[in-house]
Design a protein around this motif. Structure first.
Motif, PDB file in Angstrom:
ATOM      1  N   ALA A 104       0.827  -1.213   0.000  1.00  0.00           N
ATOM      2  CA  ALA A 104       0.000   0.000   0.000  1.00  0.00           C
ATOM      3  C   ALA A 104       0.854   1.253   0.000  1.00  0.00           C
ATOM      4  O   ALA A 104       0.437   2.308  -0.517  1.00  0.00           O
ATOM      5  CB  ALA A 104      -0.936  -0.009   1.212  1.00  0.00           C
ATOM      6  N   LEU A 105       2.057   1.144   0.599  1.00  0.00           N
ATOM      7  CA  LEU A 105       2.976   2.284   0.599  1.00  0.00           C
ATOM      8  C   LEU A 105       3.846   2.313  -0.662  1.00  0.00           C
ATOM      9  O   LEU A 105       4.848   3.018  -0.707  1.00  0.00           O
ATOM     10  CB  LEU A 105       3.858   2.227   1.852  1.00  0.00           C
ATOM     11  N   ARG A 106       3.466   1.517  -1.682  1.00  0.00           N
ATOM     12  CA  ARG A 106       4.102   1.502  -2.987  1.00  0.00           C
ATOM     13  C   ARG A 106       5.547   1.000  -2.966  1.00  0.00           C
ATOM     14  O   ARG A 106       6.410   1.472  -3.719  1.00  0.00           O
ATOM     15  CB  ARG A 106       4.042   2.894  -3.634  1.00  0.00           C
ATOM     16  N   ASP A 107       5.789   0.022  -2.101  1.00  0.00           N
ATOM     17  CA  ASP A 107       7.069  -0.679  -2.133  1.00  0.00           C
ATOM     18  C   ASP A 107       6.850  -1.951  -2.953  1.00  0.00           C
ATOM     19  O   ASP A 107       6.431  -2.990  -2.440  1.00  0.00           O
ATOM     20  CB  ASP A 107       7.540  -1.026  -0.711  1.00  0.00           C
ATOM     21  N   TYR A 108       7.113  -1.870  -4.250  1.00  0.00           N
ATOM     22  CA  TYR A 108       6.784  -2.964  -5.153  1.00  0.00           C
ATOM     23  C   TYR A 108       7.877  -4.043  -5.215  1.00  0.00           C
ATOM     24  O   TYR A 108       7.758  -4.978  -6.002  1.00  0.00           O
ATOM     25  CB  TYR A 108       6.546  -2.424  -6.566  1.00  0.00           C
ATOM     26  N   GLY A 109       8.906  -3.928  -4.399  1.00  0.00           N
ATOM     27  CA  GLY A 109       9.981  -4.924  -4.425  1.00  0.00           C
ATOM     28  C   GLY A 109       9.984  -5.829  -3.208  1.00  0.00           C
ATOM     29  O   GLY A 109       9.705  -7.028  -3.299  1.00  0.00           O
ATOM     30  N   LEU A 110      10.271  -5.256  -2.038  1.00  0.00           N
ATOM     31  CA  LEU A 110      10.467  -6.060  -0.838  1.00  0.00           C
ATOM     32  C   LEU A 110       9.177  -6.394  -0.100  1.00  0.00           C
ATOM     33  O   LEU A 110       9.239  -7.058   0.943  1.00  0.00           O
ATOM     34  CB  LEU A 110      11.421  -5.329   0.121  1.00  0.00           C
ATOM     35  N   TRP A 111       8.027  -5.986  -0.610  1.00  0.00           N
ATOM     36  CA  TRP A 111       6.787  -6.243   0.121  1.00  0.00           C
ATOM     37  C   TRP A 111       6.501  -7.741   0.259  1.00  0.00           C
ATOM     38  O   TRP A 111       5.853  -8.178   1.209  1.00  0.00           O
ATOM     39  CB  TRP A 111       5.615  -5.566  -0.601  1.00  0.00           C
ATOM     40  N   SER A 112       7.038  -8.571  -0.658  1.00  0.00           N
ATOM     41  CA  SER A 112       6.706  -9.997  -0.653  1.00  0.00           C
ATOM     42  C   SER A 112       7.613 -10.821   0.250  1.00  0.00           C
ATOM     43  O   SER A 112       7.409 -12.030   0.397  1.00  0.00           O
ATOM     44  CB  SER A 112       6.798 -10.554  -2.080  1.00  0.00           C
ATOM     45  N   PHE A 113       8.627 -10.182   0.877  1.00  0.00           N
ATOM     46  CA  PHE A 113       9.574 -10.979   1.667  1.00  0.00           C
ATOM     47  C   PHE A 113       8.916 -11.587   2.900  1.00  0.00           C
ATOM     48  O   PHE A 113       9.156 -12.757   3.218  1.00  0.00           O
ATOM     49  CB  PHE A 113      10.777 -10.123   2.079  1.00  0.00           C
ATOM     50  N   GLY A 114       8.113 -10.827   3.622  1.00  0.00           N
ATOM     51  CA  GLY A 114       7.427 -11.358   4.807  1.00  0.00           C
ATOM     52  C   GLY A 114       6.526 -12.534   4.480  1.00  0.00           C
ATOM     53  O   GLY A 114       6.652 -13.621   5.079  1.00  0.00           O
ATOM     54  N   PRO A 164       8.930  -9.613  -7.017  1.00  0.00           N
ATOM     55  CA  PRO A 164       8.290 -10.343  -5.915  1.00  0.00           C
ATOM     56  C   PRO A 164       8.257 -11.851  -6.149  1.00  0.00           C
ATOM     57  O   PRO A 164       8.478 -12.636  -5.212  1.00  0.00           O
ATOM     58  CB  PRO A 164       6.879  -9.759  -5.867  1.00  0.00           C
ATOM     59  N   ALA A 165       7.990 -12.285  -7.397  1.00  0.00           N
ATOM     60  CA  ALA A 165       7.979 -13.721  -7.683  1.00  0.00           C
ATOM     61  C   ALA A 165       9.365 -14.327  -7.485  1.00  0.00           C
ATOM     62  O   ALA A 165       9.514 -15.402  -6.887  1.00  0.00           O
ATOM     63  CB  ALA A 165       7.495 -13.958  -9.113  1.00  0.00           C
ATOM     64  N   GLY A 166      10.399 -13.630  -8.004  1.00  0.00           N
ATOM     65  CA  GLY A 166      11.758 -14.133  -7.800  1.00  0.00           C
ATOM     66  C   GLY A 166      12.151 -14.157  -6.339  1.00  0.00           C
ATOM     67  O   GLY A 166      12.861 -15.077  -5.885  1.00  0.00           O
ATOM     68  N   LEU A 167      11.703 -13.167  -5.560  1.00  0.00           N
ATOM     69  CA  LEU A 167      12.032 -13.135  -4.137  1.00  0.00           C
ATOM     70  C   LEU A 167      11.386 -14.309  -3.404  1.00  0.00           C
ATOM     71  O   LEU A 167      11.997 -14.907  -2.511  1.00  0.00           O
ATOM     72  CB  LEU A 167      11.576 -11.809  -3.532  1.00  0.00           C
ATOM     73  N   VAL A 168      10.161 -14.652  -3.757  1.00  0.00           N
ATOM     74  CA  VAL A 168       9.489 -15.799  -3.139  1.00  0.00           C
ATOM     75  C   VAL A 168      10.240 -17.093  -3.449  1.00  0.00           C
ATOM     76  O   VAL A 168      10.485 -17.925  -2.556  1.00  0.00           O
ATOM     77  CB  VAL A 168       8.027 -15.886  -3.612  1.00  0.00           C
ATOM     78  N   LEU A 169      10.621 -17.275  -4.714  1.00  0.00           N
ATOM     79  CA  LEU A 169      11.335 -18.488  -5.100  1.00  0.00           C
ATOM     80  C   LEU A 169      12.713 -18.570  -4.431  1.00  0.00           C
ATOM     81  O   LEU A 169      13.126 -19.634  -3.953  1.00  0.00           O
ATOM     82  CB  LEU A 169      11.493 -18.537  -6.625  1.00  0.00           C
ATOM     83  N   PHE A 170      13.416 -17.430  -4.393  1.00  0.00           N
ATOM     84  CA  PHE A 170      14.746 -17.425  -3.769  1.00  0.00           C
ATOM     85  C   PHE A 170      14.650 -17.700  -2.272  1.00  0.00           C
ATOM     86  O   PHE A 170      15.448 -18.469  -1.706  1.00  0.00           O
ATOM     87  CB  PHE A 170      15.421 -16.081  -4.018  1.00  0.00           C
ATOM     88  N   THR A 171      13.678 -17.085  -1.601  1.00  0.00           N
ATOM     89  CA  THR A 171      13.503 -17.310  -0.162  1.00  0.00           C
ATOM     90  C   THR A 171      13.175 -18.774   0.122  1.00  0.00           C
ATOM     91  O   THR A 171      13.714 -19.384   1.056  1.00  0.00           O
ATOM     92  CB  THR A 171      12.385 -16.408   0.388  1.00  0.00           C
ATOM     93  N   GLY A 172      12.300 -19.354  -0.669  1.00  0.00           N
ATOM     94  CA  GLY A 172      11.985 -20.766  -0.497  1.00  0.00           C
ATOM     95  C   GLY A 172      13.181 -21.652  -0.737  1.00  0.00           C
ATOM     96  O   GLY A 172      13.401 -22.637  -0.010  1.00  0.00           O
ATOM     97  N   TRP A 173      13.987 -21.325  -1.767  1.00  0.00           N
ATOM     98  CA  TRP A 173      15.181 -22.113  -2.064  1.00  0.00           C
ATOM     99  C   TRP A 173      16.160 -22.101  -0.892  1.00  0.00           C
ATOM    100  O   TRP A 173      16.671 -23.149  -0.485  1.00  0.00           O
ATOM    101  CB  TRP A 173      15.840 -21.561  -3.321  1.00  0.00           C
ATOM    102  N   VAL A 174      16.425 -20.933  -0.332  1.00  0.00           N
ATOM    103  CA  VAL A 174      17.387 -20.827   0.770  1.00  0.00           C
ATOM    104  C   VAL A 174      16.852 -21.511   2.032  1.00  0.00           C
ATOM    105  O   VAL A 174      17.560 -22.285   2.694  1.00  0.00           O
ATOM    106  CB  VAL A 174      17.705 -19.348   1.052  1.00  0.00           C
ATOM    107  N   THR A 175      15.600 -21.267   2.380  1.00  0.00           N
ATOM    108  CA  THR A 175      15.040 -21.827   3.609  1.00  0.00           C
ATOM    109  C   THR A 175      14.955 -23.342   3.538  1.00  0.00           C
ATOM    110  O   THR A 175      15.403 -24.050   4.450  1.00  0.00           O
ATOM    111  CB  THR A 175      13.640 -21.244   3.862  1.00  0.00           C
TER     112      THR A 175
END
Length: 418
Positions: A104-114, A164-175
């Motif tokens: 909502a605050l227009r952070d279109y990159g890191l919003w998907s990390f949580g 955001p899609a790449g961040l989700v995939l990367f986070t899942g890969w590392v975890t």
């Protein structure tokens, strides 16, 4: 996370601690990094900033608790333990709210990390291929949500869709990768323990087979001769008495052979005893190294020297397996200066080592020391930091062996002199 040993004698506890702190530390850092600008921005309403801080704390706490449940303190405990559903739901809600606030605050990159982090933690509790199915679906949803939101706001949708899609995939890969490494280490540790148990069971089966061979043969002959003596008691008393003497001799032989099996003397040389001990230590996951002087032939050590050193070898091996957390062990046997010296050393010694009496009467280090002393030998043990060394020494008749060889050579040449 309570610091509880996972499996004494291994480094699995340290690996568990490293995995937990690495996962929680990286997660907390990047979550805080993703919201720091919005929290510090005075233009953002106070209630929104407080909501971001609260959801951030809730997400980190849920991840910490869930990860502690996922990394069991008891080996192979996690498959049978139910997941912390309440914490997973709470963390999922917190991560979702945090992502909505940032979007909502227009952070279109890191919003998907949580949301990506919570989805990855939830995925680790799923069996089979379901974890990657969940992560893939989440990545697709993040791409659609980010792209649509950016398009409605008049922003470029390529970055808002792909990142955001790449961040989700990367986070899942590392975890999943970190927790997969833990699962592999845990299974290898379980295999090591099972291998050690199988080695002990194999030794018991060998002992049972030897005992069966001895007792079965002797008892069968004793039964037949006793039956024959009973039939001859009236018809031929003299022969019956001879048969009973033979029965008595067989019983004495059976008793002697049984004692030999129990003490490990029968058909087992000192070299074989050392080899068996190093194999058992290696099966227990201990780096066991053997240094055997091939010149130290058993003939140079008179009875009962080889048998006593074999008992020392077994007792030292038992103490390493039962009372230490050893990772390395060295076994050496050589003859130096007329003394046959057997040395067994290992690391991971306890703070207060015992005297070796735990293994039962007749086989403890203290008792073995007395038996070696009775034949002119010596048994010592010492502890240096975490290193424990057992040393047994017995006189070796090198001079007598050389004299015997000289006499044999002289006897061989005497007929030629005549």
């Amino acid at each position: 996370m309570r610091d509880v040993p996972v499996d004494p004698g291994t480094r699995l506890t340290n690996f568990r601690r490293y995995t937990w702190w690495s996962l929680i530390g990286v997660t907390a850092f990047f979550l805080a990094f993703s919201v720091k600008n919005q929290i510090m921005d005075t233009a953002v309403p106070v209630m929104v900033r407080l909501a971001a801080v609260a959801t951030l704390a809730l997400t980190v706490a849920a991840i910490a608790v869930s990860t502690s449940r996922r990394l069991p303190r008891i080996p192979l405990e996690s498959p049978g333990r139910p997941p912390p559903v309440r914490w997973l739901v709470a963390g999922g809600a917190g991560g979702t709210v945090l992502g909505v606030i940032l979007l909502a605050l227009r952070d279109y990159g890191l919003w998907s990390f949580g949301p990506a982090m919570m989805v990855s933690i939830i995925a680790t509790f799923l069996p089979g291929r379901r974890p990657w199915l969940l992560i893939t679906v989440t990545a697709a949803g993040a791409a659609v949500l980010g792209g649509v939101t950016a398009a409605l706001s008049g922003q470029g949708s390529v970055f808002a869709t792909a990142f955001p899609a790449g961040l989700v995939l990367f986070t899942g890969w590392v975890t999943l990768g970190m927790l997969w490494a833990w699962d592999v280490a845990e299974q290898l540790n379980a295999a090591r323990r099972f291998s050690a148990e199988l080695a002990v069971k194999d030794e018991r089966l060998r002992f049972a087979a030897d005992l069966h061979d001895i007792q079965g043969h002797h008892l069968q002959v004793i039964a037949l001769k006793s039956e024959l003596a009973a039939r001859l008691a009236e018809a031929d008393p003299a022969r019956a008495a001879a048969e009973m003497k033979e029965v008595r001799r067989l019983a004495a032989d059976a008793l002697r052979d049984t004692r030999a099996v129990v003490q490990g003397y029968r058909r087992v040389t000192l070299e074989e005893e050392i080899g068996n001990a190093t194999r058992v230590l290696a099966a227990a996951g201990i780096d066991a190294r053997m240094e055997l002087d091939r010149a130290a032939v058993p003939g140079l050590l008179p009875d009962p020297g080889p048998r006593l050193l074999g008992l020392v070898m077994r007792e030292a091996t038992t103490n390493v397996l039962r009372h230490s957390r050893a990772r390395h062990a060295e076994v050496g046997y050589r003859i130096i200066g007329g003394l046959a010296r057997l040395t067994v050393a290992n690391d991971g010694a306890p703070d207060h080592p015992g005297t070796g009496r735990e293994s039962g009467p007749g086989t403890g280090l203290q008792t073995l020391a007395e038996r070696l002393q009775a034949v002119g030998g010596e048994l010592t043990w010492r502890r240096d930091d975490d290193r424990f060394v057992v040393t047994a020494s017995l006189p070796a008749e090198t001079t007598g062996q050389e004299s015997a060889n000289a006499r044999n050579a002289a006897a061989a040449t005497e007929p030629e002199a005549r």
